[in-house]
Design a protein around this motif. Structure first.
Motif, PDB file in Angstrom:
ATOM      1  N   GLU A  69       0.732  -1.615  -0.085  1.00 18.49           N
ATOM      2  CA  GLU A  69       0.039   0.147   0.119  1.00 18.49           C
ATOM      3  C   GLU A  69       0.689   1.724  -0.264  1.00 18.49           C
ATOM      4  O   GLU A  69       0.585   1.998  -0.646  1.00 18.49           O
ATOM      5  N   GLU A  70       1.789   1.150   0.521  1.00 21.03           N
ATOM      6  CA  GLU A  70       2.665   2.731   0.734  1.00 21.03           C
ATOM      7  C   GLU A  70       3.270   2.472  -0.748  1.00 21.03           C
ATOM      8  O   GLU A  70       4.060   3.690  -1.199  1.00 21.03           O
ATOM      9  N   ALA A  71       3.891   1.939  -1.190  1.00 24.25           N
ATOM     10  CA  ALA A  71       4.696   1.605  -2.884  1.00 24.25           C
ATOM     11  C   ALA A  71       3.479   1.709  -3.640  1.00 24.25           C
ATOM     12  O   ALA A  71       4.097   3.081  -4.560  1.00 24.25           O
ATOM     13  N   VAL A  72       1.985   1.261  -3.495  1.00 27.08           N
ATOM     14  CA  VAL A  72       1.073   2.438  -4.349  1.00 27.08           C
ATOM     15  C   VAL A  72       1.007   4.208  -4.508  1.00 27.08           C
ATOM     16  O   VAL A  72       0.509   4.438  -4.920  1.00 27.08           O
ATOM     17  N   GLU A  73       0.458   4.264  -2.931  1.00 31.86           N
ATOM     18  CA  GLU A  73       0.885   5.433  -2.771  1.00 31.86           C
ATOM     19  C   GLU A  73       2.237   6.578  -2.860  1.00 31.86           C
ATOM     20  O   GLU A  73       1.665   6.991  -3.419  1.00 31.86           O
ATOM     21  N   LYS A  74       3.596   5.788  -3.613  1.00 32.33           N
ATOM     22  CA  LYS A  74       3.637   6.594  -3.833  1.00 32.33           C
ATOM     23  C   LYS A  74       4.195   6.722  -5.534  1.00 32.33           C
ATOM     24  O   LYS A  74       4.747   7.718  -6.242  1.00 32.33           O
ATOM     25  N   VAL A  76       1.784   6.763  -7.222  1.00 37.04           N
ATOM     26  CA  VAL A  76      -0.075   7.640  -7.788  1.00 37.04           C
ATOM     27  C   VAL A  76       0.883   8.927  -7.549  1.00 37.04           C
ATOM     28  O   VAL A  76       0.675   9.951  -8.297  1.00 37.04           O
ATOM     29  N   ASP A  77       1.731   9.296  -6.751  1.00 40.59           N
ATOM     30  CA  ASP A  77       2.011  10.723  -6.078  1.00 40.59           C
ATOM     31  C   ASP A  77       2.804  10.982  -7.156  1.00 40.59           C
ATOM     32  O   ASP A  77       2.827  11.683  -7.578  1.00 40.59           O
ATOM     33  N   ARG A  78       3.880  10.224  -7.396  1.00 42.67           N
ATOM     34  CA  ARG A  78       5.094  10.761  -8.647  1.00 42.67           C
ATOM     35  C   ARG A  78       4.165   9.756  -9.748  1.00 42.67           C
ATOM     36  O   ARG A  78       4.894  10.952 -11.144  1.00 42.67           O
ATOM     37  N   ASP A  79       3.180   9.233 -10.738  1.00 44.14           N
ATOM     38  CA  ASP A  79       2.608   9.488 -12.241  1.00 44.14           C
ATOM     39  C   ASP A  79       3.632   8.616 -12.674  1.00 44.14           C
ATOM     40  O   ASP A  79       3.473  10.101 -13.448  1.00 44.14           O
ATOM     41  N   PRO A  80       4.175   7.806 -12.811  1.00 43.47           N
ATOM     42  CA  PRO A  80       4.856   7.313 -14.020  1.00 43.47           C
ATOM     43  C   PRO A  80       4.725   7.720 -14.777  1.00 43.47           C
ATOM     44  O   PRO A  80       3.155   6.986 -14.949  1.00 43.47           O
ATOM     45  N   ALA A  81       4.907   7.264 -15.990  1.00 41.88           N
ATOM     46  CA  ALA A  81       4.508   7.211 -16.738  1.00 41.88           C
ATOM     47  C   ALA A  81       3.861   5.638 -17.412  1.00 41.88           C
ATOM     48  O   ALA A  81       2.802   4.768 -17.926  1.00 41.88           O
ATOM     49  N   ALA A  82       4.334   4.144 -16.518  1.00 41.41           N
ATOM     50  CA  ALA A  82       3.339   3.192 -17.103  1.00 41.41           C
ATOM     51  C   ALA A  82       4.089   2.101 -15.223  1.00 41.41           C
ATOM     52  O   ALA A  82       5.508   2.852 -15.367  1.00 41.41           O
ATOM     53  N   VAL A  83       3.572   1.360 -14.940  1.00 40.83           N
ATOM     54  CA  VAL A  83       3.704   0.496 -13.933  1.00 40.83           C
ATOM     55  C   VAL A  83       4.514  -0.556 -14.266  1.00 40.83           C
ATOM     56  O   VAL A  83       3.184  -1.572 -15.094  1.00 40.83           O
ATOM     57  N   VAL A 101      -6.021 -13.727  -4.241  1.00 43.82           N
ATOM     58  CA  VAL A 101      -6.008 -12.232  -4.851  1.00 43.82           C
ATOM     59  C   VAL A 101      -7.458 -11.715  -5.225  1.00 43.82           C
ATOM     60  O   VAL A 101      -6.457 -10.167  -5.895  1.00 43.82           O
ATOM     61  N   ALA A 102      -8.428 -11.524  -4.144  1.00 42.92           N
ATOM     62  CA  ALA A 102      -8.821 -10.489  -4.406  1.00 42.92           C
ATOM     63  C   ALA A 102      -7.803  -9.190  -3.638  1.00 42.92           C
ATOM     64  O   ALA A 102      -7.989  -8.080  -3.531  1.00 42.92           O
ATOM     65  N   GLN A 103      -7.711  -9.738  -1.877  1.00 38.27           N
ATOM     66  CA  GLN A 103      -6.597  -8.950  -1.357  1.00 38.27           C
ATOM     67  C   GLN A 103      -5.376  -7.806  -2.539  1.00 38.27           C
ATOM     68  O   GLN A 103      -5.572  -6.707  -2.191  1.00 38.27           O
ATOM     69  N   ALA A 104      -4.814  -9.079  -3.417  1.00 36.23           N
ATOM     70  CA  ALA A 104      -3.463  -8.526  -3.967  1.00 36.23           C
ATOM     71  C   ALA A 104      -4.025  -6.933  -4.733  1.00 36.23           C
ATOM     72  O   ALA A 104      -3.137  -6.557  -5.151  1.00 36.23           O
ATOM     73  N   VAL A 105      -5.382  -7.928  -5.736  1.00 36.17           N
ATOM     74  CA  VAL A 105      -5.896  -7.314  -6.491  1.00 36.17           C
ATOM     75  C   VAL A 105      -6.022  -5.249  -6.219  1.00 36.17           C
ATOM     76  O   VAL A 105      -6.077  -4.597  -6.503  1.00 36.17           O
ATOM     77  N   GLU A 106      -7.194  -5.947  -5.005  1.00 35.84           N
ATOM     78  CA  GLU A 106      -7.746  -4.275  -4.333  1.00 35.84           C
ATOM     79  C   GLU A 106      -6.599  -3.629  -3.888  1.00 35.84           C
ATOM     80  O   GLU A 106      -6.989  -1.999  -4.374  1.00 35.84           O
ATOM     81  N   VAL A 107      -5.499  -3.622  -3.336  1.00 31.89           N
ATOM     82  CA  VAL A 107      -4.212  -2.681  -2.983  1.00 31.89           C
ATOM     83  C   VAL A 107      -3.807  -2.176  -4.333  1.00 31.89           C
ATOM     84  O   VAL A 107      -3.198  -1.014  -4.017  1.00 31.89           O
ATOM     85  N   LEU A 108      -4.395  -2.458  -4.989  1.00 33.40           N
ATOM     86  CA  LEU A 108      -3.817  -1.993  -6.303  1.00 33.40           C
ATOM     87  C   LEU A 108      -4.441  -1.012  -6.988  1.00 33.40           C
ATOM     88  O   LEU A 108      -4.309  -0.257  -8.191  1.00 33.40           O
ATOM     89  N   GLU A 113      -7.085   4.253 -10.690  1.00 35.17           N
ATOM     90  CA  GLU A 113      -8.378   4.471 -10.218  1.00 35.17           C
ATOM     91  C   GLU A 113      -7.333   6.221 -10.847  1.00 35.17           C
ATOM     92  O   GLU A 113      -7.814   7.100 -11.130  1.00 35.17           O
ATOM     93  N   ALA A 114      -5.729   6.361 -10.349  1.00 32.54           N
ATOM     94  CA  ALA A 114      -5.153   7.093 -11.254  1.00 32.54           C
ATOM     95  C   ALA A 114      -5.030   7.236 -12.934  1.00 32.54           C
ATOM     96  O   ALA A 114      -4.134   7.854 -13.486  1.00 32.54           O
ATOM     97  N   ASP A 115      -5.274   6.144 -13.020  1.00 35.88           N
ATOM     98  CA  ASP A 115      -5.209   5.939 -14.738  1.00 35.88           C
ATOM     99  C   ASP A 115      -3.843   6.314 -15.465  1.00 35.88           C
ATOM    100  O   ASP A 115      -3.367   6.188 -16.451  1.00 35.88           O
ATOM    101  N   ILE A 116      -3.353   5.431 -14.868  1.00 38.24           N
ATOM    102  CA  ILE A 116      -1.525   4.739 -14.790  1.00 38.24           C
ATOM    103  C   ILE A 116      -1.592   3.386 -15.978  1.00 38.24           C
ATOM    104  O   ILE A 116      -2.393   2.838 -14.922  1.00 38.24           O
TER     105      ILE A 116
END
Length: 302
Positions: A69-74, A76-83, A101-108, A113-116
């Motif tokens: 979750e922390e990595a995902v937050e970072k 989204v903040d950086r808004d790279p061209a791709a992940v 599977v539900a947990q692993a995907v939900e955390v992303l 939502e940031a459209d990355i």
């Protein structure tokens, strides 16, 4: 007698300190900044960033989903061209995979939502394989593929896709950056040549795979930047001695542990970076192998 007591106390203190820190380190996310030179990189991609992480291993006891979750937050903040995600979303075989599977995907979800744009490959645990000799679980793979697709995450299975710097998929013949994904090595699904066969010879490209051992089979001059996971940086590693790590010492095959692989590894013109990932195997401990999120800045090769 006192000397032996002193030594014993010192050993107990050292072991306790190791265990305590080993349980803490999985939550100490390390953000690495790297540069990669890509031949024939389009001008619009110059200076763009690509984020790389993986090996979430959701479902292992005391897994560190909060670090994901922390990595995902970072990201989204950086808004790279791709992940790019390096696989092993889940940990257990198929009997527990639905909840994982539900947990692993939900955390992303925040990335979606940031459209990355997000691309991934699957790892051995995603096939229900916790050892190389085993039977892959097609039900687990299908469940994970569907969940990722619902989130807008594309699994690249020995195939490639071309993107512009805004993340849009390009049609055949249009100039962009190709992302090539290689299948799982343990599941005997890695066919590197197939991942590159539709890419024009001079086109710029980045490759991703789960297991670094797939890198050896990439054709010459096909992958100026390749990224892999799987090793957890050795998970428990002696400082300055990467081959004296828990993963390296328990593996039955050669293991490339962390960071840029030696220049003589793989075919000429190819370069591999190994990400330490987020999760763990067997025990929920990391030592000298902090979880990693990598941002690559792309530059045109001279």
């Amino acid at each position: 007698m006192k000397t032996w007591k002193t030594v014993l106390i010192a050993i107990v203190i050292a072991v306790a300190a190791f265990l305590i820190y080993g349980l803490i380190e999985p939550y100490l996310l390390d953000v690495e900044e790297e540069e990669a030179a890509i031949p024939n990189l389009p001008a619009e991609w110059e200076g763009q960033e690509i984020a790389v992480f993986g090996d979430f291993q959701v479902g292992m006891w005391l897994d560190n989903k909060s670090t994901v979750e922390e990595a995902v937050e970072k990201i989204v903040d950086r808004d790279p061209a791709a992940v790019l995600i390096l696989g092993d979303f889940i940990y257990h075989p198929e009997d527990q995979s639905e909840a994982e599977v539900a947990q692993a995907v939900e955390v992303l979800r925040p990335i979606g939502e940031a459209d990355i744009p997000v691309y991934t490959v699957l790892g051995n645990h995603d096939y229900g394989l916790d050892k190389k000799e085993g039977n892959p679980s097609p039900e687990t793979v299908e469940r994970l593929r569907n969940a990722l697709a619902d989130m807008g995450i594309e699994v690249l299975h020995n195939e490639a896709v071309a993107l512009d710097a805004e993340g849009a998929v390009l049609a055949d013949g249009e100039s962009g950056l190709y992302i090539a994904g290689i299948g799982s090595e343990w599941a005997e699904e890695d066919v590197p040549a197939a991942a590159f066969e539709e890419i024009p010879d001079e086109a710029p490209r980045v490759a991703l795979m789960h297991n670094p051992n797939s890198f050896e089979e990439i054709p010459v001059d096909s992958a100026p930047l390749a990224v892999a996971g799987h090793t957890h940086g050795g998970q428990i590693s002696l400082p300055g001695l990467p081959q004296w790590s828990w993963v390296a010492l328990t593996s039955e095959e050669p293991v490339h542990i962390d960071g840029w692989a030696d220049s003589d590894y793989g075919a000429e013109g190819n370069r591999l970076y190994i990400n330490r990932g987020i999760g763990m195997s067997a025990v929920p401990i990391r030592f000298n192998a902090k979880p990693e999120l990598t941002f690559f800045t792309l530059n045109a090769a001279e």
